[in-house]
Motif scaffolding. Structure first.
Motif, PDB file in Angstrom:
ATOM      1  N   SER A 130      26.527 -37.313 -33.047  1.00  0.00           N
ATOM      2  CA  SER A 130      27.379 -38.492 -32.877  1.00  0.00           C
ATOM      3  C   SER A 130      27.680 -39.106 -34.243  1.00  0.00           C
ATOM      4  N   HIS A 164      35.757 -32.476 -32.904  1.00  0.00           N
ATOM      5  CA  HIS A 164      35.482 -32.375 -31.467  1.00  0.00           C
ATOM      6  C   HIS A 164      36.764 -32.627 -30.663  1.00  0.00           C
ATOM      7  N   TRP A 165      37.577 -33.584 -31.133  1.00  0.00           N
ATOM      8  CA  TRP A 165      38.839 -33.840 -30.443  1.00  0.00           C
ATOM      9  C   TRP A 165      39.736 -32.607 -30.470  1.00  0.00           C
ATOM     10  N   ARG A 187      30.836 -40.388 -36.840  1.00  0.00           N
ATOM     11  CA  ARG A 187      32.254 -40.730 -37.002  1.00  0.00           C
ATOM     12  C   ARG A 187      32.583 -41.200 -38.428  1.00  0.00           C
ATOM     13  N   ASN A 219      33.397 -35.982 -35.088  1.00  0.00           N
ATOM     14  CA  ASN A 219      34.251 -36.677 -34.126  1.00  0.00           C
ATOM     15  C   ASN A 219      35.689 -36.173 -34.204  1.00  0.00           C
ATOM     16  N   SER A 251      39.063 -30.378 -27.573  1.00  0.00           N
ATOM     17  CA  SER A 251      39.060 -31.024 -26.267  1.00  0.00           C
ATOM     18  C   SER A 251      40.158 -30.494 -25.349  1.00  0.00           C
ATOM     19  N   TRP A 298      35.210 -40.484 -27.917  1.00  0.00           N
ATOM     20  CA  TRP A 298      34.927 -39.048 -27.903  1.00  0.00           C
ATOM     21  C   TRP A 298      35.662 -38.393 -26.731  1.00  0.00           C
ATOM     22  N   LEU A 357      24.981 -36.262 -29.655  1.00  0.00           N
ATOM     23  CA  LEU A 357      26.093 -36.891 -28.953  1.00  0.00           C
ATOM     24  C   LEU A 357      25.856 -36.780 -27.448  1.00  0.00           C
TER      25      LEU A 357
END
Length: 374
Positions: free
Chosen positions: A295, A312-313, A297, A309, A316, A347, A144
């Protein structure tokens, strides 16, 4: 030599190709794991996990260890002969030689007691070797953040968490089993357990994932919404980079609490050993993969299954992502309970705790929940 090794261990950044550092690090890592492996062979009653040692094929383990010794010894010897990172390669070669002197892959395993206290050195070796071999390769193929090196900032802290949480696996298993049986033993019912055991294998695996994720969703949400629990969970969220090692950053008390609560319904419902073993493999894979620098999704499937994906959020600092995406296996739980991230971006931009108030370093993070004045 020790000075150079210390500088390497404390540093971060891309390893410069052509200098012998890449092959030297590979040789040193394999040599170190082989050395730990020979110690596990010499003292299996204290250094191996009973649940794992019962399922080992010893000859296969010996073969893997022999191949690793040959690769580590060969790479380090070539580097020494061609004057490439000699200090690093020389230390790796010395470790291989010491492993061989201690018996190497030929150490005999005699009868030993099966009820001794132990640390999970074998679990640490297998998981580190398997995770690093698979996920570093995958991260390089499907990166990513392509500029993120393997040895990114703060990797040492996450490796310390990885080591400690694996070494004390015996304590964690003993403590969680004790707590689960003491707290939830009354809830076990023969009729329900018989129904669960009669389920087809695939249905049972899906059920165990759903049940455990339902519990984990609400436990995870509580870590974010209850200030006292957030003190523990903030340690996990303090990682500023996402990769296969980042998920290891977890306070040991959080690990104990979460495992107890998630294992409780599994115990009460009475899933078979085969189903539980499959569940453990899936959980282990997703825990590493969903933190990885990849990377991925999965298109529309991302609304059903937790992907890198999706997770990872959760890590964040972006405002729209705070206290969102709690599920570990099934993303639809967050959509069902209204906690899924809604963003026009593919992302997140930044990771870590908003305000960056968690200190770096394993021991500082171990003390953090009890010393933080926030």
């Amino acid at each position: 030599m020790l000075k150079e090794l210390n500088e390497l261990a404390e540093g971060a950044g891309e390893l410069k190709p052509g200098s012998g550092l890449v092959t030297g690090v590979i040789a040193l890592a394999l040599a170190f794991l082989c050395f730990l492996g020979v110690l596990a062979f010499l003292f299996p009653e204290y250094l191996t996990t009973p649940e794992l040692r019962r399922s080992y094929n010893v000859e296969t383990v010996r073969t893997i260890m022999f191949i690793a010794m040959v690769v580590a010894g060969g790479l380090s010897l070539v580097n020494v002969l061609f004057n490439r990172s000699r200090w690093l390669s020389a230390f790796a070669f010395l470790l291989v030689a010491l492993t061989a002197l201690l018996g190497g892959h030929k150490v005999p395993v005699n009868d030993f007691a099966d009820n001794t206290p132990y640390i999970g050195l074998d679990w640490f070796i297998l998981d580190l070797l398997g995770s690093s071999l698979i996920f570093i390769f995958v991260e390089k193929l499907f990166a990513l953040r392509k500029d993120q090196p393997v040895f990114r900032p703060e990797w040492q802290t996450d490796l310390h968490h990885f080591i400690v949480n694996h070494m004390v696996v015996g304590f964690i298993l003993l403590a969680t089993n004790l707590l689960v049986h003491r707290l939830f033993g009354w809830a076990a019912a023969d009729g329900i357990q018989a129904w669960v055991r009669d389920l087809p294998f695939v249905a049972a695996v899906l059920l165990i994932l759903l049940v455990s994720d339902f519990v984990q969703y609400w436990t995870h949400r509580a870590y974010h919404e209850v200030p006292l629990l957030w003190r523990l969970h903030a340690v996990h969220h303090s990682a500023k980079s996402m990769d296969w090692l980042a998920g290891s950053r977890q306070h040991i008390l959080e690990l104990l609490i979460t495992r107890t609560l998630v294992l409780a319904p599994i115990f009460v419902l009475g899933f078979s050993k085969e189903v539980i073993d499959t569940y453990i493999v899936i959980v282990g894979f997703q825990a590493v993969f969903n933190h990885a620098n990849v990377s991925v999704r999965l298109g529309p499937l991302r609304y059903i299954i937790v992907t890198p994906n999706f997770h990872h959020w959760h890590h964040s600092q972006d405002k729209e992502a705070l206290d969102r995406n709690y599920a570990a296996h099934f993303a639809f739980l967050d959509y069902l309970f209204g906690t899924a991230v809604k963003s026009t971006k593919l992302w997140p931009e930044r990771y870590g705790v908003l305000g960056d108030y968690v200190p770096n370093g394993f021991f500082k993070q171990l003390k953090f929940p009890f010393t933080w004045k926030g």
